[in-house]
Design a protein around this motif. Structure first.
Motif, PDB file in Angstrom:
ATOM      1  N   ARG A   1       0.837  -1.205   0.000  1.00 33.32           N
ATOM      2  CA  ARG A   1       0.000   0.000   0.000  1.00 33.32           C
ATOM      3  C   ARG A   1       0.872   1.255   0.000  1.00 33.32           C
ATOM      4  O   ARG A   1       0.585   2.217  -0.741  1.00 33.32           O
ATOM      5  CB  ARG A   1      -0.917   0.002   1.225  1.00 33.32           C
ATOM      6  N   ARG A   2       1.921   1.261   0.792  1.00 28.82           N
ATOM      7  CA  ARG A   2       2.801   2.427   0.845  1.00 28.82           C
ATOM      8  C   ARG A   2       3.529   2.633  -0.479  1.00 28.82           C
ATOM      9  O   ARG A   2       3.740   3.773  -0.906  1.00 28.82           O
ATOM     10  CB  ARG A   2       3.799   2.281   1.996  1.00 28.82           C
ATOM     11  N   LEU A   3       3.892   1.550  -1.131  1.00 33.11           N
ATOM     12  CA  LEU A   3       4.531   1.668  -2.444  1.00 33.11           C
ATOM     13  C   LEU A   3       3.564   2.230  -3.482  1.00 33.11           C
ATOM     14  O   LEU A   3       3.952   3.030  -4.337  1.00 33.11           O
ATOM     15  CB  LEU A   3       5.060   0.298  -2.896  1.00 33.11           C
ATOM     16  N   VAL A   4       2.309   1.809  -3.401  1.00 32.29           N
ATOM     17  CA  VAL A   4       1.300   2.340  -4.325  1.00 32.29           C
ATOM     18  C   VAL A   4       1.157   3.848  -4.124  1.00 32.29           C
ATOM     19  O   VAL A   4       1.101   4.615  -5.105  1.00 32.29           O
ATOM     20  CB  VAL A   4      -0.057   1.630  -4.111  1.00 32.29           C
ATOM     21  N   GLU A   5       1.096   4.297  -2.864  1.00 27.54           N
ATOM     22  CA  GLU A   5       0.976   5.727  -2.591  1.00 27.54           C
ATOM     23  C   GLU A   5       2.192   6.481  -3.096  1.00 27.54           C
ATOM     24  O   GLU A   5       2.077   7.591  -3.642  1.00 27.54           O
ATOM     25  CB  GLU A   5       0.812   5.957  -1.075  1.00 27.54           C
ATOM     26  N   LEU A   6       3.360   5.882  -2.939  1.00 33.45           N
ATOM     27  CA  LEU A   6       4.592   6.504  -3.412  1.00 33.45           C
ATOM     28  C   LEU A   6       4.583   6.668  -4.924  1.00 33.45           C
ATOM     29  O   LEU A   6       4.954   7.717  -5.465  1.00 33.45           O
ATOM     30  CB  LEU A   6       5.790   5.652  -2.980  1.00 33.45           C
ATOM     31  N   LEU A   7       4.114   5.648  -5.626  1.00 34.57           N
ATOM     32  CA  LEU A   7       4.147   5.665  -7.084  1.00 34.57           C
ATOM     33  C   LEU A   7       3.024   6.508  -7.695  1.00 34.57           C
ATOM     34  O   LEU A   7       2.977   6.677  -8.905  1.00 34.57           O
ATOM     35  CB  LEU A   7       4.107   4.233  -7.624  1.00 34.57           C
ATOM     36  N   LYS A   8       2.144   7.026  -6.868  1.00 32.41           N
ATOM     37  CA  LYS A   8       1.188   8.010  -7.364  1.00 32.41           C
ATOM     38  C   LYS A   8       1.877   9.360  -7.597  1.00 32.41           C
ATOM     39  O   LYS A   8       1.354  10.221  -8.275  1.00 32.41           O
ATOM     40  CB  LYS A   8       0.035   8.197  -6.372  1.00 32.41           C
ATOM     41  N   LYS A   9       3.082   9.514  -7.011  1.00 32.55           N
ATOM     42  CA  LYS A   9       3.804  10.773  -7.094  1.00 32.55           C
ATOM     43  C   LYS A   9       4.951  10.732  -8.092  1.00 32.55           C
ATOM     44  O   LYS A   9       5.535  11.769  -8.397  1.00 32.55           O
ATOM     45  CB  LYS A   9       4.352  11.146  -5.718  1.00 32.55           C
ATOM     46  N   THR A  10       5.307   9.554  -8.578  1.00 32.33           N
ATOM     47  CA  THR A  10       6.430   9.440  -9.504  1.00 32.33           C
ATOM     48  C   THR A  10       6.217   8.245 -10.423  1.00 32.33           C
ATOM     49  O   THR A  10       5.370   7.384 -10.152  1.00 32.33           O
ATOM     50  CB  THR A  10       7.754   9.300  -8.733  1.00 32.33           C
ATOM     51  N   ASP A  11       6.973   8.182 -11.513  1.00 28.11           N
ATOM     52  CA  ASP A  11       6.785   7.108 -12.489  1.00 28.11           C
ATOM     53  C   ASP A  11       7.371   5.782 -12.041  1.00 28.11           C
ATOM     54  O   ASP A  11       6.847   4.720 -12.361  1.00 28.11           O
ATOM     55  CB  ASP A  11       7.418   7.511 -13.837  1.00 28.11           C
ATOM     56  N   ARG A  12       8.472   5.829 -11.310  1.00 25.02           N
ATOM     57  CA  ARG A  12       9.137   4.604 -10.877  1.00 25.02           C
ATOM     58  C   ARG A  12      10.016   4.900  -9.677  1.00 25.02           C
ATOM     59  O   ARG A  12      10.326   6.058  -9.393  1.00 25.02           O
ATOM     60  CB  ARG A  12      10.007   4.041 -12.018  1.00 25.02           C
ATOM     61  N   ILE A  13      10.394   3.863  -8.968  1.00 25.78           N
ATOM     62  CA  ILE A  13      11.284   4.009  -7.830  1.00 25.78           C
ATOM     63  C   ILE A  13      12.249   2.831  -7.821  1.00 25.78           C
ATOM     64  O   ILE A  13      11.850   1.675  -8.071  1.00 25.78           O
ATOM     65  CB  ILE A  13      10.506   4.089  -6.500  1.00 25.78           C
TER      66      ILE A  13
END
Length: 265
Positions: free
Chosen positions: A10-22
């Protein structure tokens, strides 16, 4: 009850709403787990995930389009792609009940967005974009240094140089840079920002410089301070030759995605 594995997803999904990739290593550092743990999260999940591992990066599957901003909203200043690992590392330095100064760099809203929502903290700023980013955090208190607003730099400036920083001592002061040089020190492109940058340096208990690898050996018009005036330097890659020794001699702690030390203060 949400498992730790599902919480990480879930935290990764929220993070990737702000950027294309991590990058996988950046994700592991932010979630405070090993790279292997994240790989197991992807391999052990029975249900289809909204995320995918491509090489060393995590990406969103069928990422939804970003909402259209309001017509009267000021367009956000774009941050550089290399700011993402810096933002992740810097966000990890913000602790519960911290009083933090956020500078006027385009990476600062990204840093704030990476701070976990459950952390309660107070942010001091002089940028409209940074103020809006702080207001979006559910447990953050935003303090805006007042003055005359200048749209070109998206900042408020007081003619007499009086600000909230005259009476406050931030535990951490995040400072943006346009250049870092052994001889000329840390520099910035906008001379108007110098008074409040220097005031934040004078009052901040921990001075934290955020500087991309590409900015080293660059010199901008406005001089902020020598590199030795900072307590911490956060960058997206290991520093160029000569700079690690310079930082060691000046007792400047260097934090990069490849650092062995934990990103805590």
């Amino acid at each position: 009850m949400e498992t730790k594995q599902k919480e990480r997803i879930r935290r990764l999904v929220e993070l990737l709403k702000k950027t294309d990739r991590i990058h996988l290593k950046d994700a592991a550092r932010m979630l405070e787990v090993s790279v292997m743990t994240i790989r197991r999260d992807f391999s052990q999940e029975d249900e289809p995930l909204p995320l995918a591992l491509l090489g060393g990066y995590i990406v969103m599957v069928n990422k939804p389009a970003a909402p259209t901003p309001a017509t009267n909203a000021i367009a956000a200043r774009p941050h550089h792609k290399d700011d993402l690992p810096i933002a992740i590392l810097a966000a990890g330095l913000v602790n519960e009940n911290d009083l933090v100064f956020f500078d006027n760099g385009p990476e600062m809203p990204l840093v704030i967005s990476m701070i976990p929502d459950e952390i309660t903290f107070t942010g001091i700023c002089y940028s409209h974009q940074v103020f809006m980013a702080l207001n979006a955090k559910p447990n953050a208190t935003a303090m805006l240094c007042g003055g005359t607003y200048r749209a070109k730099s998206d900042a408020f400036y007081a003619p007499d140089n009086h600000s909230l920083l005259d009476a406050l001592n931030p535990r951490k002061a995040f400072i943006s840079a346009s250049g870092v040089h052994e001889h000329y020190g840390v520099t910035w492109f906008n001379i108007d920002d110098l008074p409040i940058k220097r005031k934040a340096m004078a009052h901040g208990m921990r001075k934290i410089l955020l500087a991309r690898y590409a900015l080293f050996d660059e010199v901008a018009p406005a001089s902020i301070a020598p590199l030795s005036a900072f307590d911490v330097l956060v960058s997206d890659r290991p520093l160029p030759p000569e700079y690690p020794a310079h930082c060691r001699n000046a007792f400047v702690k260097v934090i990069t995605p490849d650092s062995d030390s934990e990103a805590t203060l």
